[in-house]
Design an enzyme around this catalytic site. Structure first.
Site, PDB file in Angstrom:
ATOM      1  N   SER A 147      64.421  18.624   2.458  1.00 29.50           N
ATOM      2  CA  SER A 147      64.988  17.860   3.558  1.00 29.50           C
ATOM      3  C   SER A 147      65.970  18.724   4.353  1.00 29.50           C
ATOM      4  CB  SER A 147      65.631  16.583   3.012  1.00 29.50           C
ATOM      5  OG  SER A 147      65.893  15.656   4.045  1.00 29.50           O
ATOM      6  N   GLU A 173      55.959  10.784   7.018  1.00 26.59           N
ATOM      7  CA  GLU A 173      57.357  11.143   7.271  1.00 26.59           C
ATOM      8  C   GLU A 173      57.634  11.277   8.757  1.00 26.59           C
ATOM      9  OE1 GLU A 173      59.238  14.182   5.008  1.00 26.59           O
ATOM     10  OE2 GLU A 173      57.523  14.452   3.674  1.00 26.59           O
ATOM     11  N   HIS A 222      58.928  10.731   2.574  1.00 29.27           N
ATOM     12  CA  HIS A 222      59.880  11.834   2.616  1.00 29.27           C
ATOM     13  C   HIS A 222      60.432  12.129   1.220  1.00 29.27           C
ATOM     14  CE1 HIS A 222      62.900  14.497   4.277  1.00 29.27           C
ATOM     15  NE2 HIS A 222      63.841  13.842   3.612  1.00 29.27           N
TER      16      HIS A 222
END
Length: 297
Positions: free
Chosen positions: A143, A237, A267
């Site tokens: 991320s 995502e 995600h």
């Protein structure tokens, strides 16, 4: 694919996750509390260490191994700790057959850009000073940590240092200018992230600094000469286009890049490997790729 496992996970995410538009101290308490409920392999023996002046968690590798994964956790630059992400970082290290150092880089808003990238580079230099060769290091992040890992490669290059053996980017956030089309097209299926939440994180991290700085948005930078890349991302995502565009640009820049888009995955699904088979599969794949690069293949 286990539709039952995935449906359970998506139901959990739909019930509500961290809202990064709330005060960071509140979000951290909620986020850390959530991660504390995730089971971690009891065989992982973590120790607290400082490398290059940066604190974090160390996981020893196999006795004869002289390789290490430098892990950078996610959390929109506002939340997250090496401890909270130890299940994921430890899993990738074990699958790689390497030791692991997961850094507790400084978080916004208390520490805005460039604190995080400075810490990541300091940790990399610290590993080099401890005797690890660049070819014995894999950089990995998820991320925001995935974007930071990409920025780290650029910072390593600009510092005149040798690139690591490779970098694994998991659902990376590579564009803080919010120009990706999937921010809109995937908004209805992504229960993990929201554009308002990410904007709040970006604003606090940037603190007035330009989002077009390549060390903030690696997608906008020169990717020439970067280490080989493995990019793992889910089809559901809002950050999907951050991965696909970064992979395309890396390839155009003659970087050795492998992109794997996992159907229906959300995600950072590898965080949920304890309950999702695809999470375990992704960790195994990332570990095998990392091991191959550490072996010089």
């Amino acid at each position: 694919m286990s539709s039952e496992e995935l449906a359970t996970l998506k139901g959990m995410l739909a019930a509500g996750g961290p809202d990064f538009s709330n005060p960071a101290t509140e979000v951290r308490a909620m986020f850390d509390g959530m991660l504390a409920t995730f089971p971690v392999d009891e065989s992982y023996a973590f120790t607290e260490r400082t490398v290059g002046g940066v604190s974090g968690l160390w996981l020893a590798g196999p006795a004869k191994s002289a390789t290490v994964v430098l892990y950078v956790h996610g959390g929109a630059y506002l939340v997250g700790t090496a401890f909270g992400y130890r299940g994921l970082s430890g899993g990738i290290a074990q699958a790689s057959g390497a030791a692991m150092f997961s850094i507790d880089y400084r978080l916004a808003p208390e520490h805005a850009y460039p604190a995080a990238i400075d810490d990541a580079l300091a940790a990399y230099k610290g590993l080099l000073s401890e005797g690890f060769g660049a070819h014995q290091i894999i950089v990995c992040g998820d991320s925001a940590g995935g974007g930071l890992a990409a920025a780290l490669l650029m910072s390593i290059r600009e510092s005149g240092l040798t690139q690591p053996a490779g970098a694994v980017l998991l659902s990376p956030w590579t564009d803080l200018t919010f120009s990706g089309e999937t921010l809109v097209s995937k908004a209805d299926v992504d229960n993990s992230l929201s554009v308002p939440g990410l904007r709040a994180g970006a604003e606090q991290y940037l603190a007035g600094h330009s989002a077009t700085d390549p060390l903030v948005s690696p997608l906008l930078g020169d990717l020439t000469g970067l280490a080989p890349l493995l990019i793992e991302v889910g089809s559901d995502e809002i950050l999907l286009s951050d991965s696909t565009r970064f992979a395309a640009k890396a390839g155009e820049s003659l970087v050795n890049v492998t992109l794997h888009v996992w159907p229906e995955m959300v995600h950072d699904w590898s965080l949920f490997a304890f309950m999702l088979g695809e999470g375990r599969d992704m960790i195994a794949e990332a570990g095998a790729w990392a091991a191959s690069k550490l072996a010089g293949k």
